[in-house]
Design a protein around this motif. Structure first.
Motif, PDB file in Angstrom:
ATOM      1  N   UNK A  14      -7.741   2.430  -5.761  1.00 38.62           N
ATOM      2  CA  UNK A  14      -7.244   3.727  -5.297  1.00 38.62           C
ATOM      3  C   UNK A  14      -7.376   3.738  -3.772  1.00 38.62           C
ATOM      4  N   UNK A  15      -6.445   4.378  -3.138  1.00 36.13           N
ATOM      5  CA  UNK A  15      -6.534   4.493  -1.682  1.00 36.13           C
ATOM      6  C   UNK A  15      -7.880   5.108  -1.301  1.00 36.13           C
ATOM      7  N   UNK A  79      -9.709   1.410   1.891  1.00 33.95           N
ATOM      8  CA  UNK A  79      -8.350   0.861   1.968  1.00 33.95           C
ATOM      9  C   UNK A  79      -7.321   1.937   2.273  1.00 33.95           C
ATOM     10  N   UNK A  80      -6.270   1.502   2.954  1.00 34.76           N
ATOM     11  CA  UNK A  80      -5.131   2.348   3.268  1.00 34.76           C
ATOM     12  C   UNK A  80      -3.876   1.673   2.718  1.00 34.76           C
ATOM     13  N   UNK A  81      -2.804   2.433   2.580  1.00 30.32           N
ATOM     14  CA  UNK A  81      -1.575   1.861   2.008  1.00 30.32           C
ATOM     15  C   UNK A  81      -1.048   0.705   2.860  1.00 30.32           C
ATOM     16  N   UNK A  82      -1.371   0.703   4.125  1.00 30.12           N
ATOM     17  CA  UNK A  82      -0.928  -0.396   4.996  1.00 30.12           C
ATOM     18  C   UNK A  82      -1.663  -1.706   4.705  1.00 30.12           C
ATOM     19  N   UNK A 110      -3.096   2.243  -5.066  1.00 34.04           N
ATOM     20  CA  UNK A 110      -2.493   3.425  -5.682  1.00 34.04           C
ATOM     21  C   UNK A 110      -2.888   4.645  -4.877  1.00 34.04           C
ATOM     22  N   UNK A 111      -1.875   5.406  -4.434  1.00 37.04           N
ATOM     23  CA  UNK A 111      -2.179   6.544  -3.566  1.00 37.04           C
ATOM     24  C   UNK A 111      -2.898   7.663  -4.303  1.00 37.04           C
TER      25      UNK A 111
END
Lengths: 111, 115
Positions: A14-15, A79-82, A110-111
């Motif tokens: 998860x983000x 973590x980040x989506x990037x 997963x955001x």
């Protein structure tokens, strides 16, 4: 020939969660490099570790080289989506310049 | 921002045809590498050059693959004849390899599909 094993092959997080990938060798490595490849992209150099027990940080990324120089890890905090992509470890065999790559760890966020 | 360039970016061809992939390394880099990436095998080193001289091509199928560096600004990888199993992404990378540094900079790759 000399190889490295990377685990896990896939990691869903998860983000905001942390992520770690591990690179293990049965023999001593003279160096280890880490690369990131975004989906559809090309490998991009992140860092090189050479010394036993070495720890290097790049913002949210922490890289470690084991004391025996047989394993290495990459840890991403929050973590980040990037951060999505595949993370590869790679090493140079003694006397050669070409890299031998691990199979990579695919990071899915997963955001 | 200096980059490695590769052409073509995509190539679809039929089995038996000749394929030529081109790479322009970063100016000033002394070493050029060719890698191949597939789902099954991952990233594999095919060959590399130092100061335009071939140093290692042990990863390359000799009967159909050839790599050359006609000048400092151009490296080529040729497959003749091509086969479906050659379908992959082919990356060129360059670097200034010295005793203390060996960072490799990858190009965008050529996606080859052999039908």
């Amino acid at each position: 020939g000399q190889q490295v094993m990377q685990i896990p092959q896939y990691q869903h997080v998860q983000e905001g969660e942390d992520f770690t990938t591990y690179c293990n060798s049965s023999t001593t490595l003279s160096n280890i490099q880490w690369y990131k490849q975004r989906p559809g992209g090309h490998p991009v150099f992140l860092i090189q570790l050479v010394k036993s027990g070495e720890v290097k940080k790049q913002k949210r990324l922490t890289f470690q080289f084991g004391e025996a120089k047989k394993n290495s890890s990459l840890h991403i905090t929050a973590t980040q989506t990037t951060d999505v992509g595949t993370y590869f470890c790679a090493f140079r065999r003694g006397g050669a310049d070409g890299l031998t790559f691990g199979k990579g760890t695919h990071l899915i966020i997963q955001p | 921002d200096a980059r490695v360039t590769q052409t073509p970016r995509d190539k679809v061809t039929e089995m038996g045809q000749e394929v030529t992939m081109r790479c322009q390394p970063i100016l000033g880099h002394n070493t050029v590498f060719w890698y191949r990436q597939t789902m099954m095998q991952g990233l594999e080193l095919l060959a590399y050059f130092r100061n335009r001289a071939p140093l290692d091509d042990s990863g390359m199928p000799k009967d159909r693959f050839s790599a050359e560096m006609p000048d400092a600004t151009l490296a080529t990888l040729k497959i003749q004849p091509s086969e479906p199993r050659d379908s992959a992404v082919y990356f060129c990378a360059s670097g200034l390899v010295t005793g203390s540094t060996d960072t490799q900079y990858f190009g965008p790759g050529t996606r080859l599909t052999v039908l």
